[in-house]
Design a protein around this motif. Structure first.
Motif, mmCIF file in Angstrom:
data_model
loop_
_atom_site.group_PDB
_atom_site.id
_atom_site.type_symbol
_atom_site.label_atom_id
_atom_site.label_comp_id
_atom_site.label_asym_id
_atom_site.label_seq_id
_atom_site.Cartn_x
_atom_site.Cartn_y
_atom_site.Cartn_z
ATOM 1 N N THR A 38 43.856 6.961 -13.854
ATOM 2 C CA THR A 38 42.967 6.435 -14.881
ATOM 3 C C THR A 38 42.551 5.040 -14.457
ATOM 4 O O THR A 38 43.251 4.361 -13.700
ATOM 5 N N TYR A 39 41.409 4.628 -14.935
ATOM 6 C CA TYR A 39 40.877 3.348 -14.485
ATOM 7 C C TYR A 39 40.128 2.697 -15.633
ATOM 8 O O TYR A 39 39.829 3.329 -16.664
ATOM 9 N N ASP A 40 39.839 1.449 -15.457
ATOM 10 C CA ASP A 40 39.012 0.739 -16.415
ATOM 11 C C ASP A 40 38.014 -0.090 -15.633
ATOM 12 O O ASP A 40 38.364 -0.716 -14.633
ATOM 13 N N THR A 41 36.798 -0.058 -16.058
ATOM 14 C CA THR A 41 35.764 -0.819 -15.399
ATOM 15 C C THR A 41 34.701 -1.211 -16.398
ATOM 16 O O THR A 41 34.440 -0.473 -17.353
ATOM 17 N N SER A 42 34.077 -2.337 -16.145
ATOM 18 C CA SER A 42 32.968 -2.780 -16.989
ATOM 19 C C SER A 42 31.632 -2.386 -16.378
ATOM 20 O O SER A 42 30.578 -2.592 -16.976
ATOM 21 N N GLU A 43 31.692 -1.794 -15.178
ATOM 22 C CA GLU A 43 30.471 -1.401 -14.504
ATOM 23 C C GLU A 43 29.903 -0.138 -15.121
ATOM 24 O O GLU A 43 30.630 0.719 -15.611
ATOM 25 N N SER A 44 28.596 -0.020 -15.072
ATOM 26 C CA SER A 44 27.966 1.196 -15.572
ATOM 27 C C SER A 44 27.700 2.183 -14.438
ATOM 28 O O SER A 44 27.598 3.383 -14.647
ATOM 29 N N ASP A 45 27.611 1.649 -13.241
ATOM 30 C CA ASP A 45 27.336 2.485 -12.084
ATOM 31 C C ASP A 45 28.417 2.198 -11.043
ATOM 32 O O ASP A 45 28.549 1.053 -10.600
ATOM 33 N N TYR A 46 29.156 3.212 -10.669
ATOM 34 C CA TYR A 46 30.258 2.987 -9.745
ATOM 35 C C TYR A 46 30.622 4.284 -9.044
ATOM 36 O O TYR A 46 30.131 5.369 -9.391
ATOM 37 N N TYR A 47 31.471 4.144 -8.068
ATOM 38 C CA TYR A 47 32.008 5.291 -7.338
ATOM 39 C C TYR A 47 33.520 5.314 -7.522
ATOM 40 O O TYR A 47 34.149 4.294 -7.828
ATOM 41 N N LEU A 48 34.056 6.490 -7.307
ATOM 42 C CA LEU A 48 35.509 6.658 -7.338
ATOM 43 C C LEU A 48 35.929 7.359 -6.059
ATOM 44 O O LEU A 48 35.261 8.305 -5.613
ATOM 45 N N PHE A 49 37.022 6.898 -5.496
ATOM 46 C CA PHE A 49 37.481 7.428 -4.217
ATOM 47 C C PHE A 49 38.964 7.799 -4.316
ATOM 48 O O PHE A 49 39.739 7.159 -5.031
ATOM 49 N N TRP A 50 39.334 8.800 -3.555
ATOM 50 C CA TRP A 50 40.740 9.078 -3.275
ATOM 51 C C TRP A 50 40.940 8.893 -1.773
ATOM 52 O O TRP A 50 40.215 9.490 -0.957
ATOM 53 N N TYR A 51 41.928 8.054 -1.449
ATOM 54 C CA TYR A 51 42.303 7.838 -0.063
ATOM 55 C C TYR A 51 43.711 8.391 0.154
ATOM 56 O O TYR A 51 44.566 8.309 -0.722
ATOM 57 N N LYS A 52 43.916 8.880 1.356
ATOM 58 C CA LYS A 52 45.215 9.418 1.756
ATOM 59 C C LYS A 52 45.800 8.498 2.827
ATOM 60 O O LYS A 52 45.073 8.033 3.720
ATOM 61 N N GLN A 53 47.097 8.203 2.710
ATOM 62 C CA GLN A 53 47.770 7.378 3.712
ATOM 63 C C GLN A 53 49.001 8.120 4.215
ATOM 64 O O GLN A 53 50.053 8.088 3.584
ATOM 65 N N PRO A 54 48.882 8.792 5.345
ATOM 66 C CA PRO A 54 50.036 9.496 5.918
ATOM 67 C C PRO A 54 51.034 8.502 6.499
ATOM 68 O O PRO A 54 50.786 7.296 6.463
ATOM 69 N N PRO A 55 52.156 8.970 7.034
ATOM 70 C CA PRO A 55 53.154 8.043 7.590
ATOM 71 C C PRO A 55 52.607 7.096 8.654
ATOM 72 O O PRO A 55 53.145 6.016 8.852
ATOM 73 N N SER A 56 51.541 7.490 9.338
ATOM 74 C CA SER A 56 50.924 6.585 10.321
ATOM 75 C C SER A 56 50.320 5.344 9.657
ATOM 76 O O SER A 56 49.999 4.370 10.328
ATOM 77 N N ARG A 57 50.143 5.384 8.346
ATOM 78 C CA ARG A 57 49.604 4.313 7.502
ATOM 79 C C ARG A 57 48.103 4.112 7.651
ATOM 80 O O ARG A 57 47.542 3.178 7.085
ATOM 81 N N GLN A 58 47.439 4.986 8.380
ATOM 82 C CA GLN A 58 45.966 4.951 8.418
ATOM 83 C C GLN A 58 45.429 5.362 7.051
ATOM 84 O O GLN A 58 45.932 6.266 6.421
ATOM 85 N N MET A 59 44.406 4.685 6.569
ATOM 86 C CA MET A 59 43.770 5.022 5.297
ATOM 87 C C MET A 59 42.622 5.989 5.576
ATOM 88 O O MET A 59 41.684 5.667 6.289
ATOM 89 N N ILE A 60 42.699 7.161 4.979
ATOM 90 C CA ILE A 60 41.731 8.225 5.254
ATOM 91 C C ILE A 60 41.065 8.631 3.944
ATOM 92 O O ILE A 60 41.748 8.955 2.972
ATOM 93 N N LEU A 61 39.753 8.611 3.936
ATOM 94 C CA LEU A 61 39.026 9.023 2.736
ATOM 95 C C LEU A 61 39.173 10.522 2.536
ATOM 96 O O LEU A 61 38.928 11.313 3.440
ATOM 97 N N VAL A 62 39.563 10.927 1.342
ATOM 98 C CA VAL A 62 39.734 12.337 1.015
ATOM 99 C C VAL A 62 38.495 12.869 0.314
ATOM 100 O O VAL A 62 37.943 13.916 0.682
ATOM 101 N N ILE A 63 38.044 12.141 -0.707
ATOM 102 C CA ILE A 63 36.936 12.640 -1.521
ATOM 103 C C ILE A 63 36.353 11.490 -2.321
ATOM 104 O O ILE A 63 37.056 10.505 -2.598
ATOM 105 N N ARG A 64 35.103 11.586 -2.676
ATOM 106 C CA ARG A 64 34.461 10.558 -3.501
ATOM 107 C C ARG A 64 33.641 11.224 -4.597
ATOM 108 O O ARG A 64 33.216 12.363 -4.467
#
Lengths: 115, 114
Positions: A24-50
């Protein structure tokens, strides 16, 4: 400014089963994006979906889909047919669509896949 | 596929020393970011950079930190006098500035301050 809450510090799922991670999130913006990132044990940040907030249709990317409830400011991630490679930390992040602003990450959910 | 690269992958330094973390963003990207992640914690925003100047910085980004894009490819984060609490993973990210604001992350630099 955005705030993000991921209420599940840890989740586990049997291989091939389905799991849902909440955000859940809170924002005052009317136009925005939402992202899910995955961080495996390598600690690289990988975009999953937007998800674009102005779109009513929920985003889908292969085995990954979201349930976006704009009025409730909820953005959950569903992983179908879970695989061992899905084991990772998952971070939810909203971002303003204005000016390419920073991502604000939640505290993350650690997903374990049980063989 | 284009990717963000970071060097070194692991940096060990003594407290009080200066370190420079290097990033090469994706070549046609215009917006650049540094984030950090203390072990076991969430990823935190440090600074964003556009058109050769800082766009936004967080409270973490104090006078000990600076960023620079010295040429057309590198984007650096300098910590002037490192502290023990600077030990963290530092991620560089970039985006093209299009409608989507999808940020691409580098693999990170693990900084250990002794």
């Amino acid at each position: 400014a955005q705030t993000v809450t991921q209420s599940q510090p840890e989740m586990s799922v049997q291989e091939a089963e389905t799991v849902t991670l909440s955000c859940t999130y809170d924002t005052s913006e009317s136009d925005y994006y939402l992202f899910w990132y995955k961080q495996p044990p390598s600690r690289q940040m990988i975009l999953v979906i937007r998800q674009e907030a102005y779109k009513q249709q929920n985003a889908t990317e292969n085995r990954f889909s979201v349930n976006f409830q704009k009025a409730a400011k909820s953005f959950s991630l569903k992983i179908s047919d879970s695989q061992l490679g899905d084991a990772a930390m998952y971070f939810c992040a909203p971002a303003s669509n204005f000016g390419n602003e920073k991502l604000t990450f939640g505290t993350g959910t650690r997903l374990t896949i049980i063989p | 596929e284009p990717e963000v690269t970071q060097t070194p992958s692991h940096q060990v330094t003594q407290m009080g020393q200066e370190v420079i973390l290097r990033c090469v963003p994706i070549s046609n990207h215009l917006y650049f970011y540094w984030y950090r992640q203390i072990l076991g914690q969430k990823v935190e925003f440090l600074v964003s950079f556009y058109n050769n100047e800082i766009s936004e910085k967080s409270e973490i980004f104090d006078d000990q930190f600076s960023v620079e894009r010295p040429d057309g490819s590198n984007f650096t984060l300098k910590i002037r006098s490192t502290k023990l609490e600077d030990s963290a993973m530092y991620f560089c990210a970039s985006t093209s500035g299009g409608a989507v604001n999808e940020q691409f992350f580098g693999p990170g630099t693990r900084l250990t301050v002794l």
